[in-house]
Design a protein around this motif. Structure first.
Motif, PDB file in Angstrom:
ATOM      1  N   VAL A 236       2.263   3.377  25.337  1.00 50.54           N
ATOM      2  CA  VAL A 236       2.108   2.220  26.210  1.00 50.54           C
ATOM      3  C   VAL A 236       3.473   1.622  26.512  1.00 50.54           C
ATOM      4  CG1 VAL A 236       1.082  -0.085  26.429  1.00 50.54           C
ATOM      5  CG2 VAL A 236      -0.168   1.730  25.222  1.00 50.54           C
TER       6      VAL A 236
ATOM      7  N   THR B 217       5.128  -1.817  27.773  1.00 53.13           N
ATOM      8  CA  THR B 217       4.752  -3.216  27.937  1.00 53.13           C
ATOM      9  C   THR B 217       5.458  -3.824  29.145  1.00 53.13           C
ATOM     10  OG1 THR B 217       6.550  -4.168  26.617  1.00 53.13           O
ATOM     11  CG2 THR B 217       4.591  -3.372  25.432  1.00 53.13           C
TER      12      THR B 217
ATOM     13  N   LEU C 150      -4.751  -3.328  24.898  1.00 51.13           N
ATOM     14  CA  LEU C 150      -3.703  -3.557  25.893  1.00 51.13           C
ATOM     15  C   LEU C 150      -3.602  -5.047  26.232  1.00 51.13           C
ATOM     16  CD1 LEU C 150      -4.238  -0.611  28.421  1.00 51.13           C
ATOM     17  CD2 LEU C 150      -2.671  -0.736  26.458  1.00 51.13           C
ATOM     18  N   LYS C 151      -2.371  -5.500  26.444  1.00 52.61           N
ATOM     19  CA  LYS C 151      -2.127  -6.860  26.900  1.00 52.61           C
ATOM     20  C   LYS C 151      -1.848  -6.847  28.402  1.00 52.61           C
ATOM     21  CE  LYS C 151      -0.199  -8.172  22.407  1.00 52.61           C
ATOM     22  NZ  LYS C 151       1.008  -8.655  21.685  1.00 52.61           N
TER      23      LYS C 151
ATOM     24  N   ASP D   1       0.441  -4.272  30.391  1.00 49.12           N
ATOM     25  CA  ASP D   1       0.695  -3.030  29.662  1.00 49.12           C
ATOM     26  C   ASP D   1       0.242  -1.829  30.485  1.00 49.12           C
ATOM     27  OD1 ASP D   1       1.664  -4.439  27.539  1.00 49.12           O
ATOM     28  OD2 ASP D   1       0.042  -3.954  26.153  1.00 49.12           O
TER      29      ASP D   1
ATOM     30  N   HIS E 136     -10.073  -3.155  24.814  1.00 48.83           N
ATOM     31  CA  HIS E 136      -8.993  -2.360  24.240  1.00 48.83           C
ATOM     32  C   HIS E 136      -7.860  -3.291  23.832  1.00 48.83           C
ATOM     33  CE1 HIS E 136      -7.389  -3.074  28.219  1.00 48.83           C
ATOM     34  NE2 HIS E 136      -8.412  -2.422  28.752  1.00 48.83           N
TER      35      HIS E 136
ATOM     36  N   VAL F 214      -0.477   2.357  30.297  1.00 46.52           N
ATOM     37  CA  VAL F 214      -0.590   3.618  29.564  1.00 46.52           C
ATOM     38  C   VAL F 214       0.282   4.648  30.271  1.00 46.52           C
ATOM     39  CG1 VAL F 214      -2.135   5.512  28.930  1.00 46.52           C
ATOM     40  CG2 VAL F 214      -2.902   3.144  28.694  1.00 46.52           C
TER      41      VAL F 214
END
Length: 341
Positions: free
Chosen positions: A177, A179, A206-207, A210, A204, A212
């Protein structure tokens, strides 16, 4: 569909320069997000188009494993995995997941982030805690035939829909990931998804912002593999129950086992209790029954899906016995297959 603006991401480094707020979304193949936008379930004011992000479209094989770019299509990944015996279950899962047209558009990153196909989630006239937290869960007292038996809460019982993710869980994959601040972190896929608990809208880890960037599958000998999917029609339907499994035997002893379940969990299900029973033990029907009993001890059904524990048991036993038969055939053994001990 509401009006929206579009930004384009060309390289991973562009993440730091995006105007990404709570109303922005990344769009890759668009096979799920566009439908959600049409139904007014997702209403982003800005999309970040990933279609020109070429550096994320490669699959790299190293001595340590396989690095799969987030923009690799499901078709390309299925074709690659088909050539790699240690990734057999991944190819089988992808090929069972959708039409050729969808696989040609859907991406690795997008597949991991697709949202549930719960009918009530898609019906904006019905209460849904995943879509609108605090409104209630219609599936509890409604038609819940396709819904989860593991990882549920009073807030949500919707299943995760991905076939690919189920295979990747069994293959011990991790997700890289990037950020919004430009940092990189790796997350084991088994820790990537969130069970609903009190926050069913959080699916999930993730913020905001973020991205993938790739998926990594470690190199490992996983023996004979199979992905078995039970569905309501012969093709292109979501799983009622699925099992991804790999088995390697040394004589009668289980040398290694890989296992995950789909169609039964609010997340792609890693059956740790079953694995704890199986790993290092002598293979037998009674051992398989003990393993699935251990996993099903925490199962909870809701009426229309009362059949799922029994179905999962039968599919699990069938898959594992089939893998053992294939191992036996490969090594030229004769006689009855592993009697009940």
């Amino acid at each position: 569909m509401n009006p929206f603006s579009v930004q384009t991401l060309l390289t991973e480094a562009d993440v730091e320069n995006l105007r990404f707020d709570a109303q922005a979304r990344y769009i890759a193949g668009g096979t799920n997000l566009v439908d959600l936008m049409k139904h007014q379930i997702e209403t982003p004011v800005s999309l970040v188009d990933l279609s020109e992000w070429e550096e994320a479209s490669d699959i790299v094989k190293t001595g340590n494993g396989f690095r799969i770019g987030a923009m690799v299509t499901n078709s390309a990944l299925a074709n690659f995995a088909y050539q790699e015996p240690s990734l057999s279950m991944l190819s089988q899962a992808l090929l069972s997941g959708a039409t050729v047209q969808l696989r040609n558009r859907a991406t690795t990153g997008g597949n991991l982030l697709q949202r549930t196909r719960c009918y009530y989630f898609y019906d904006t006239a019905k209460p849904c805690n995943k879509r609108e937290p605090g409104t209630g869960c219609s599936a509890f007292t409604g038609m819940n035939r396709i819904h989860a038996i593991f990882g549920t809460s009073e807030q949500c019982i919707a299943t995760h829909p991905s076939d690919m993710a189920v295979a990747l869980i069994a293959l011990n994959a991790s997700v890289s990931v990037k950020t919004a601040e430009g940092k990189t972190r790796d997350v084991a896929l088994r820790e990537f998804y969130c069970m609903p608990g009190e926050t069913p809208d959080r699916e999930h880890v993730l913020k905001q912002g973020d991205l993938v960037t790739s998926v990594f599958i470690p190199a490992k000998t996983r023996g004979t593999q199979h992905y078995h999917k039970v569905r309501d029609r012969a093709s292109y339907a979501f799983a009622l129950v699925s099992v991804a499994a790999g088995l390697e035997l040394s004589g009668e002893t289980i040398r290694s086992v890989s296992l995950s379940f789909g169609g039964v969990g609010t997340i792609p299900w890693h059956p740790q209790k079953a694995l704890d029973v199986l790993e290092g033990s002598d293979f037998s029907v009674s051992l398989l029954e003990k393993a699935i009993d251990a996993e099903l001890a925490d199962a909870k059904t809701f009426g229309s899906n009362d059949f799922k524990p029994g179905l999962l048991r039968r599919v699990f036993l069938s898959v594992m016995l089939s893998l053992a038969q294939r191992q036996k055939a490969q090594h030229g053994h004769e006689g009855a297959l592993y009697e009940n001990h």
